[in-house]
Design a protein around this motif. Structure first.
Motif, PDB file in Angstrom:
ATOM      1  N   VAL A   1       0.807  -1.215   0.000  1.00 40.01           N
ATOM      2  CA  VAL A   1       0.000   0.000   0.000  1.00 40.01           C
ATOM      3  C   VAL A   1       0.841   1.265   0.000  1.00 40.01           C
ATOM      4  O   VAL A   1       0.712   2.107  -0.854  1.00 40.01           O
ATOM      5  CB  VAL A   1      -0.951   0.016   1.215  1.00 40.01           C
ATOM      6  CG1 VAL A   1      -1.850   1.230   1.120  1.00 40.01           C
ATOM      7  CG2 VAL A   1      -1.786  -1.259   1.223  1.00 40.01           C
ATOM      8  N   GLU A   2       1.735   1.374   0.980  1.00 40.53           N
ATOM      9  CA  GLU A   2       2.497   2.619   1.069  1.00 40.53           C
ATOM     10  C   GLU A   2       3.925   2.391   0.602  1.00 40.53           C
ATOM     11  O   GLU A   2       4.699   1.771   1.285  1.00 40.53           O
ATOM     12  CB  GLU A   2       2.500   3.123   2.515  1.00 40.53           C
ATOM     13  CG  GLU A   2       1.146   3.615   2.961  1.00 40.53           C
ATOM     14  CD  GLU A   2       1.214   4.198   4.362  1.00 40.53           C
ATOM     15  OE1 GLU A   2       2.245   4.797   4.694  1.00 40.53           O
ATOM     16  OE2 GLU A   2       0.251   4.026   5.106  1.00 40.53           O
ATOM     17  N   GLU A   3       4.219   2.880  -0.583  1.00 40.42           N
ATOM     18  CA  GLU A   3       5.585   2.757  -1.088  1.00 40.42           C
ATOM     19  C   GLU A   3       6.423   3.879  -0.479  1.00 40.42           C
ATOM     20  O   GLU A   3       6.095   5.058  -0.648  1.00 40.42           O
ATOM     21  CB  GLU A   3       5.585   2.910  -2.616  1.00 40.42           C
ATOM     22  CG  GLU A   3       5.027   1.709  -3.349  1.00 40.42           C
ATOM     23  CD  GLU A   3       6.030   0.564  -3.395  1.00 40.42           C
ATOM     24  OE1 GLU A   3       7.155   0.805  -3.862  1.00 40.42           O
ATOM     25  OE2 GLU A   3       5.690  -0.540  -2.953  1.00 40.42           O
ATOM     26  N   ALA A   4       7.480   3.539   0.219  1.00 41.05           N
ATOM     27  CA  ALA A   4       8.343   4.579   0.782  1.00 41.05           C
ATOM     28  C   ALA A   4       9.173   5.187  -0.348  1.00 41.05           C
ATOM     29  O   ALA A   4       9.471   4.508  -1.331  1.00 41.05           O
ATOM     30  CB  ALA A   4       9.249   3.966   1.836  1.00 41.05           C
ATOM     31  N   PRO A   5       9.582   6.456  -0.223  1.00 47.53           N
ATOM     32  CA  PRO A   5      10.461   7.033  -1.252  1.00 47.53           C
ATOM     33  C   PRO A   5      11.835   6.352  -1.201  1.00 47.53           C
ATOM     34  O   PRO A   5      12.175   5.746  -0.180  1.00 47.53           O
ATOM     35  CB  PRO A   5      10.568   8.507  -0.833  1.00 47.53           C
ATOM     36  CG  PRO A   5      10.261   8.524   0.625  1.00 47.53           C
ATOM     37  CD  PRO A   5       9.294   7.406   0.859  1.00 47.53           C
ATOM     38  N   PRO A   6      12.630   6.453  -2.284  1.00 47.21           N
ATOM     39  CA  PRO A   6      13.941   5.793  -2.280  1.00 47.21           C
ATOM     40  C   PRO A   6      14.788   6.201  -1.077  1.00 47.21           C
ATOM     41  O   PRO A   6      14.775   7.350  -0.649  1.00 47.21           O
ATOM     42  CB  PRO A   6      14.586   6.287  -3.580  1.00 47.21           C
ATOM     43  CG  PRO A   6      13.429   6.558  -4.476  1.00 47.21           C
ATOM     44  CD  PRO A   6      12.335   7.074  -3.575  1.00 47.21           C
ATOM     45  N   SER A   7      15.480   5.194  -0.543  1.00 53.92           N
ATOM     46  CA  SER A   7      16.346   5.416   0.614  1.00 53.92           C
ATOM     47  C   SER A   7      17.482   4.422   0.499  1.00 53.92           C
ATOM     48  O   SER A   7      17.312   3.365  -0.112  1.00 53.92           O
ATOM     49  CB  SER A   7      15.554   5.141   1.896  1.00 53.92           C
ATOM     50  OG  SER A   7      16.441   4.798   2.947  1.00 53.92           O
ATOM     51  N   ARG A   8      18.632   4.743   1.079  1.00 51.90           N
ATOM     52  CA  ARG A   8      19.707   3.746   0.981  1.00 51.90           C
ATOM     53  C   ARG A   8      19.516   2.613   1.983  1.00 51.90           C
ATOM     54  O   ARG A   8      20.259   1.637   1.995  1.00 51.90           O
ATOM     55  CB  ARG A   8      21.089   4.394   1.099  1.00 51.90           C
ATOM     56  CG  ARG A   8      21.419   5.020   2.404  1.00 51.90           C
ATOM     57  CD  ARG A   8      22.677   5.894   2.268  1.00 51.90           C
ATOM     58  NE  ARG A   8      23.051   6.462   3.551  1.00 51.90           N
ATOM     59  CZ  ARG A   8      23.974   5.931   4.357  1.00 51.90           C
ATOM     60  NH1 ARG A   8      24.612   4.837   3.998  1.00 51.90           N
ATOM     61  NH2 ARG A   8      24.270   6.501   5.511  1.00 51.90           N
ATOM     62  N   VAL A   9      18.487   2.738   2.848  1.00 52.90           N
ATOM     63  CA  VAL A   9      18.153   1.631   3.762  1.00 52.90           C
ATOM     64  C   VAL A   9      17.012   0.825   3.137  1.00 52.90           C
ATOM     65  O   VAL A   9      15.981   1.380   2.739  1.00 52.90           O
ATOM     66  CB  VAL A   9      17.718   2.156   5.139  1.00 52.90           C
ATOM     67  CG1 VAL A   9      17.376   0.981   6.053  1.00 52.90           C
ATOM     68  CG2 VAL A   9      18.832   2.998   5.755  1.00 52.90           C
ATOM     69  N   LEU A  10      17.202  -0.476   3.037  1.00 50.36           N
ATOM     70  CA  LEU A  10      16.184  -1.346   2.456  1.00 50.36           C
ATOM     71  C   LEU A  10      15.592  -2.235   3.538  1.00 50.36           C
ATOM     72  O   LEU A  10      16.295  -2.687   4.446  1.00 50.36           O
ATOM     73  CB  LEU A  10      16.809  -2.194   1.350  1.00 50.36           C
ATOM     74  CG  LEU A  10      17.421  -1.350   0.231  1.00 50.36           C
ATOM     75  CD1 LEU A  10      18.244  -2.216  -0.698  1.00 50.36           C
ATOM     76  CD2 LEU A  10      16.336  -0.623  -0.548  1.00 50.36           C
ATOM     77  N   HIS A  11      14.304  -2.473   3.406  1.00 50.82           N
ATOM     78  CA  HIS A  11      13.583  -3.307   4.369  1.00 50.82           C
ATOM     79  C   HIS A  11      13.327  -4.649   3.697  1.00 50.82           C
ATOM     80  O   HIS A  11      12.748  -4.709   2.616  1.00 50.82           O
ATOM     81  CB  HIS A  11      12.263  -2.589   4.716  1.00 50.82           C
ATOM     82  CG  HIS A  11      11.444  -3.335   5.705  1.00 50.82           C
ATOM     83  ND1 HIS A  11      10.072  -3.308   5.709  1.00 50.82           N
ATOM     84  CD2 HIS A  11      11.803  -4.122   6.748  1.00 50.82           C
ATOM     85  CE1 HIS A  11       9.630  -4.058   6.708  1.00 50.82           C
ATOM     86  NE2 HIS A  11      10.656  -4.556   7.347  1.00 50.82           N
ATOM     87  N   ILE A  12      13.821  -5.722   4.290  1.00 46.92           N
ATOM     88  CA  ILE A  12      13.714  -7.058   3.684  1.00 46.92           C
ATOM     89  C   ILE A  12      12.815  -7.910   4.574  1.00 46.92           C
ATOM     90  O   ILE A  12      13.027  -7.994   5.793  1.00 46.92           O
ATOM     91  CB  ILE A  12      15.116  -7.699   3.560  1.00 46.92           C
ATOM     92  CG1 ILE A  12      15.998  -6.768   2.717  1.00 46.92           C
ATOM     93  CG2 ILE A  12      15.029  -9.083   2.928  1.00 46.92           C
ATOM     94  CD1 ILE A  12      17.455  -7.111   2.742  1.00 46.92           C
ATOM     95  N   ARG A  13      11.797  -8.534   3.974  1.00 42.93           N
ATOM     96  CA  ARG A  13      10.816  -9.291   4.753  1.00 42.93           C
ATOM     97  C   ARG A  13      10.739 -10.730   4.296  1.00 42.93           C
ATOM     98  O   ARG A  13      11.217 -11.094   3.231  1.00 42.93           O
ATOM     99  CB  ARG A  13       9.419  -8.663   4.593  1.00 42.93           C
ATOM    100  CG  ARG A  13       9.369  -7.184   4.910  1.00 42.93           C
ATOM    101  CD  ARG A  13       7.936  -6.701   4.996  1.00 42.93           C
ATOM    102  NE  ARG A  13       7.071  -7.265   3.965  1.00 42.93           N
ATOM    103  CZ  ARG A  13       6.955  -6.774   2.750  1.00 42.93           C
ATOM    104  NH1 ARG A  13       7.648  -5.728   2.384  1.00 42.93           N
ATOM    105  NH2 ARG A  13       6.141  -7.345   1.878  1.00 42.93           N
TER     106      ARG A  13
END
Length: 504
Positions: free
Chosen positions: A32-44
């Protein structure tokens, strides 16, 4: 939510990343909510037993990994890349190729965090990161890291090829996979009517990177799709060197009963479409330029519509005042072993160059067509000639034809030579090796500026036997390579010059 408060990431308790993203939750909600680009990635959705090293390996091909935080109970991790650009390349890549950890598909998206504030006391994580980045910059891993990396994966990949419309040879696989590290052994076989291979790297990290980059890619345009996973074997036992199996560390192995030893002229069909052949691997990976990929993957190339395959090139628009068989031998020798060169008697701005096989001809053509040599943009195409004829005995053709068959300067004579892994397009930066101990930076700067050009930058490697030297243009670097490759530095030490993929 229990157990998150003790994570030193400075997460707002209500942060959407950690809400409703337990391992089993419905993935639709998460989009639903796409975060803006960041150098931190969330892996699930990481498997329970996933190690930090395996998570780091997901990011390695795209650039430096600077931090990691694993949330064990939640099957999640945060991975911080060195730059936002690396993170964007990684996310873009994994939208087309599903990332796997231990054969389990995982989800990767941008995090709401701009950086990870982990507890600096977490020495183990820092040690793993440092060790992995040392490996990445060409160092050799310490023994504890080797153990961690070996635990993460096997150095042996199992490769299945789907939609196999064209033959894929053992040589094709070696060329594609050696972009990621030293390929030691390959065994090919057919099982359940499918062509499969086991391929062993010298280091599990290389296997990780090759799997990440190549799984799901097509060797040829829209067919011959690579399906790659880790083998349970950690070492392959190869008995014979032939067209089915090869141990590159033991060239003395027999070919085996009834097995031909390698026939270099196996022609595989080749589609001219530059979109095929792994050419589309995104920026940061870029192990193969589209052209090199085309040449590597086509193995022994037969262009559509041509019967047989020729190792002879026709080069035109040469500067006829300047060009010699020797200068063409040196430049084209960067991409293969030049056997013969003939400058045409009635058309001295054109020459025929015979490489040792069609694959090398393709590689030289893809890298040198359109480059500038002696001030003129040269054209390189495949010739219809199968060989270059030498002048009849007693006839002098004014030194326009030269036979280099027995030249000691061939770069690719030794099977499995490191030179195969260091073939790069012409670039302004040159890689110098075999430098005598007493030769200084000033000596080399002077030598290369005398070749006609400006030396912009210079850097010795640690042992001073090798260096990088940057000219101001690609044309100057080509000229310097032609003039100074095999230059006698005294004491019978000859300088070796090739194009570098690095810049200074």
């Amino acid at each position: 939510m229990d157990g998150i408060s003790d994570v030193a990431v400075g997460v707002k308790r209500g942060s959407d990343e950690l809400n409703g993203t337990s391992n089993g939750s419905d993935s639709k909600k998460l989009r639903v909510e796409e975060a803006p680009p960041s150098r931190v990635l969330h892996i699930r959705k990481l498997p329970n037993e996933a190690s930090e090293t395996e998570v780091i390996a997901l990011g390695l091909p795209f650039g430096k990994v600077t931090n990691i935080l694993t949330l064990k109970g939640k099957n999640q991790a945060f991975l911080e890349m060195g730059t936002e650009e690396a993170a964007i390349t990684m996310v873009n890549y994994y939208t087309t190729v599903t990332p796997h950890v231990r054969n389990v598909p995982v989800f990767i998206q941008y995090s709401n965090h701009k950086e990870l504030k982990t507890d600096a006391g977490n020495q183990r994580t820092q040690a793993v990161l440092q060790a992995v980045s040392a490996v990445q910059s060409g160092g050799s891993p310490s023994s504890d890291v080797q153990e961690a990396l070996a635990a993460a994966s096997s150095p042996v990949l199992r490769i299945i090829i789907d939609n196999m419309f064209y033959p894929v040879t053992l040589d094709v696989l070696q060329q594609i996979f050696s972009k990621f590290g030293t390929v030691m052994k390959i065994i090919t076989f057919t099982k359940n009517n499918q062509f499969q291979a086991l391929l062993q790297f010298s280091d599990p990290v290389n296997a990780q990177q090759a799997k990440l980059a190549l799984d799901g890619q097509n060797i040829y345009n829209s067919c011959c799709t690579l399906r790659i996973d880790f083998s349970k074997l950690v070492n392959l036992n190869v008995k014979y060197n032939n067209d089915k199996s090869r141990d590159y560390t033991r060239p003395e192995l027999p070919a085996g009963d009834g097995q031909p030893s390698l026939d270099p002229s196996v022609a595989s069909a080749f589609s001219k479409d530059s979109n095929s052949l792994l050419g589309k691997i995104p920026g940061a990976l870029n192990p193969l330029s589209a052209a090199a990929a085309a040449a590597a993957a086509a193995g022994r190339v037969a262009l559509a519509g041509q019967s047989g395959s020729s190792g002879v090139l026709l080069v035109s628009n040469l500067n006829e005042e300047m060009v010699t068989p020797q200068s063409l031998f040196t430049l084209f020798g960067v991409y293969g072993d030049v056997q013969r060169v003939k400058i045409l008697y009635n058309k001295k701005d054109s020459a025929l160059i015979q490489m040792s096989d069609a694959n090398q001809a393709q590689l030289a053509m893809s890298h040198l067509n359109g480059q500038k040599m002696y001030g003129k943009i040269i054209r390189v195409t495949l010739s219809k000639h199968q060989t270059v004829a030498l002048p009849r005995d007693g006839l002098d053709d004014q030194g326009l034809t030269k036979d280099f068959t027995n030249s000691p300067l061939h770069r690719f004579k030794k099977p499995g030579s490191k030179n195969f892994q260091n073939i790069f397009p012409p670039s302004a930066t040159l890689h110098l090796s075999n430098i005598p101990q007493d030769v200084t930076e000033d000596d080399l700067r002077l030598l290369f500026s005398n070749a006609g050009g400006t030396v912009k930058a210079f850097k010795f490697f640690q042992d001073h036997k090798m260096a990088l030297l940057q000219m101001s243009t690609v044309e100057e670097a080509i000229q310097a390579l032609i003039d100074l490759h095999n230059y006698n530095m005294g004491g019978n030490q000859h300088l070796r010059v090739s194009f570098s993929k690095s810049t200074i």
